[in-house]
Design a protein around this motif. Structure first.
Motif, short mmCIF file in Angstrom:
data_model
loop_
_atom_site.label_atom_id
_atom_site.label_comp_id
_atom_site.label_asym_id
_atom_site.label_seq_id
_atom_site.Cartn_x
_atom_site.Cartn_y
_atom_site.Cartn_z
N GLY A 41 0.82 -1.21 0.00
CA GLY A 41 0.00 0.00 0.00
C GLY A 41 0.85 1.26 0.00
N MET A 42 0.17 2.38 -0.18
CA MET A 42 0.84 3.68 -0.14
C MET A 42 -0.05 4.67 0.57
SD MET A 42 2.22 4.62 -3.84
CE MET A 42 3.50 3.69 -4.61
N LEU A 43 0.55 5.49 1.42
CA LEU A 43 -0.22 6.59 2.00
C LEU A 43 0.73 7.78 2.01
CD1 LEU A 43 -3.06 7.12 3.17
CD2 LEU A 43 -2.08 6.78 5.43
N LEU A 44 0.39 8.81 1.27
CA LEU A 44 1.32 9.92 1.14
C LEU A 44 1.28 10.82 2.37
CD1 LEU A 44 1.09 10.77 -2.67
CD2 LEU A 44 2.40 9.01 -1.47
N GLY A 45 2.41 11.50 2.59
CA GLY A 45 2.63 12.26 3.82
C GLY A 45 1.53 13.23 4.18
N GLN A 46 0.89 13.83 3.15
CA GLN A 46 -0.12 14.85 3.45
C GLN A 46 -1.33 14.26 4.17
OE1 GLN A 46 1.15 14.01 0.46
NE2 GLN A 46 -0.23 14.46 -1.24
N LYS A 47 -1.46 12.92 4.16
CA LYS A 47 -2.59 12.32 4.86
C LYS A 47 -2.18 11.73 6.22
CE LYS A 47 -5.85 10.36 2.15
NZ LYS A 47 -6.45 9.47 1.12
#
Ligand SMILES: Cc1cc2nc3c(=O)[nH]c(=O)nc-3n(C[C@H](O)[C@H](O)[C@H](O)COP(=O)(O)O)c2cc1C
Length: 439
Positions: free
Chosen positions: A171-177
């Motif tokens: 998975g991926m979750l970008l820093g802004q979230k």
């Protein structure tokens, strides 16, 4: 004026989207990450038709005769299988990818119609647990937010080995979230991009899965059904291995399946369509003599009662929805069109879940945006949609003479194209021909 009226011809190979993708890559030097599922056209449930009854079959009367919809999941080993009022469940979507309000709304909507919802990468939130009558807890490779107390607080456990949008990928979750709350639950730093593992840290093969399932049963006193979720690739073998490892329920997610964020190249080029995976899964269960004893949930591009009826006819016990559930909550709603356009998208096209700037307040952790989503109202919309799906499927099942949705069978289906006939293993409409059969 349209270019075509000037005699300008778009190339099928280098169409406008392809040209744009090359230009984007050339300008930025980074690959495209997005949410949603595969956008290419694939053989799908639209390529199948149901054969309503007439002379040789006997239909049921719509407003007078029953067509039941209940389903029990986890009958193989669990002391407390899940009893759902309708065979459509809400797929696992992570808190982090989605706002706490959206997770709560999913729980409210599912509970209102007597079905289950599922946690996701990043753990269980109290809002979600509190508003979900039946909550499935995902046990993921990342172990983000994994908490043994939450395992016990859940109604079922889903061991995730893969997703249809990205089988073999993490998975991926970008820093802004990654807000303080999201980071706290995952015990990771605030504001830094997170990548979830693509495989379990203590997993090297199916034998380890058997041990893992046993551990999960021990921790939860053999009460809860244990699901195993796989992305659709080598589905026939994966389902057999999941059953051997002790799964109560197998979840097969086809390549149309949605995601919160991954590489576009992954979404479009890895895995097999839901329609191709489902008959493979059923065959595997039938050969092991456990079809209907180990239940099969299918997901990936399910949008309507028609999709659900066709999936059940092919042998699934239930379907799961992700993208359609988000749309029902309010994702891609025309009222946000102007704001979607400010983000370079438009209502009906918005797939930038990874950016966290969702004007609908769903795929975001921004407090102001998230506050736009009223969980009670969004939950009602989802419940309406689930009711419509169920009623549509009942209408189709009655027309085929079935007093229960799970009585639908492959014999009720024909295919419109040779591809879909070969994949679904049902005859091409108007013929007795199933391509590949008898080979
Ligand atoms: C926003 C979003 C977040 C998701 N997060 C997870 C997750 O945490 N774990 C998981 O197994 N699948 C996750 N999925 C995939 C869904 O569980 C499901 O397999 C998929 O959405 C089904 O296809 P559909 O969207 O076409 O209905 C996510 C999907 C979306 C759209």
């Amino acid at each position: 004026m349209e270019p075509a009226s000037h005699g300008l011809r778009e190339s099928a190979t280098f169409d406008r989207a392809t040209i744009h993708a090359i230009q984007r890559a050339a300008e930025t030097g980074i690959y495209d990450i997005r949410g949603w599922g595969a956008k290419r056209k694939l053989p799908h449930f639209d390529d199948l038709l149901l054969l309503g009854a007439s002379m040789s079959r006997y239909p049921l009367e719509g407003y007078r005769e029953r067509c039941d919809t209940d389903v029990v999941l986890g009958t193989r080993h669990a002391k407390h299988p899940l009893r759902l009022a309708t065979p459509v469940t809400i797929a696992g979507m992570s808190f982090g990818a989605l706002s706490a309000q959206a997770k709560e709304a999913l729980g409210r909507g599912a509970s209102e119609v007597g079905t289950s919802t599922t946690t996701g990468d990043g753990g269980m939130t109290p809002e979600e647990r509190g508003h979900s009558k039946h909550l499935v807890y995902q046990y993921l490779p990342s172990r983000y937010g994994m908490n043994p107390d939450d395992l016990r607080a859940a109604d079922a456990i889903e061991v995730v080995l893969g997703q249809g949008a990205k089988p073999g990928g993490g998975g991926m979750l970008l820093g802004q979230k990654i807000t303080e709350r999201v980071a706290g639950m995952r015990t990771l730093p605030v504001g830094i991009d997170q990548r979830s593992a693509c495989r379990h840290p203590d997993w090297t093969g199916p034998d380890d899965l058997a041990i893992k399932i046993l551990e999960l049963r021990e921790i939860t006193d053999w009460e809860k059904p244990v699901y195993v979720k796989v992305g659709a690739t080598r589905t026939y073998y994966d389902v057999k291995l999941a059953v051997h490892a002790g799964a109560d329920v197998v979840v097969v997610d086809g390549m149309q399946g949605g995601t919160a964020a991954t590489q576009d190249v992954f979404i479009e080029h890895v895995g097999i369509p839901t329609l191709a995976a489902l008959p493979q899964a059923v065959q595997a269960l039938q050969e092991l003599g456990v079809h209907r004893e180990v239940q099969l949930i299918v997901s990936g591009g399910i949008r309507s009662g028609a999709d659900m009826a066709k999936a059940l006819a092919l042998g699934a016990d239930a379907v799961a929805i992700g993208t359609a559930a988000l749309i029902a909550l309010g994702d891609n709603h025309p009222k946000y069109d102007a704001e979607y356009r400010e983000l370079g998208s438009a209502a009906g096209y918005f797939d930038d879940y990874q950016d966290g700037r969702d004007p609908a307040g769903i795929s975001t952790q921004d407090e102001e945006l998230a506050a736009r989503l009223d969980p009670a109202e969004a939950g009602r919309r989802l419940a309406n949609f689930l009711r419509v799906m169920t009623m549509e499927a009942q209408t189709l099942a009655r027309a085929c003479g079935k007093a229960h949705l799970l009585h639908l069978e492959p014999e009720d289906l024909v295919a419109l194209t040779i591809e879909s006939a070969a994949m679904a293993r049902v005859p091409l409409a108007g013929t007795n021909w199933i391509p590949g059969e008898g080979l």
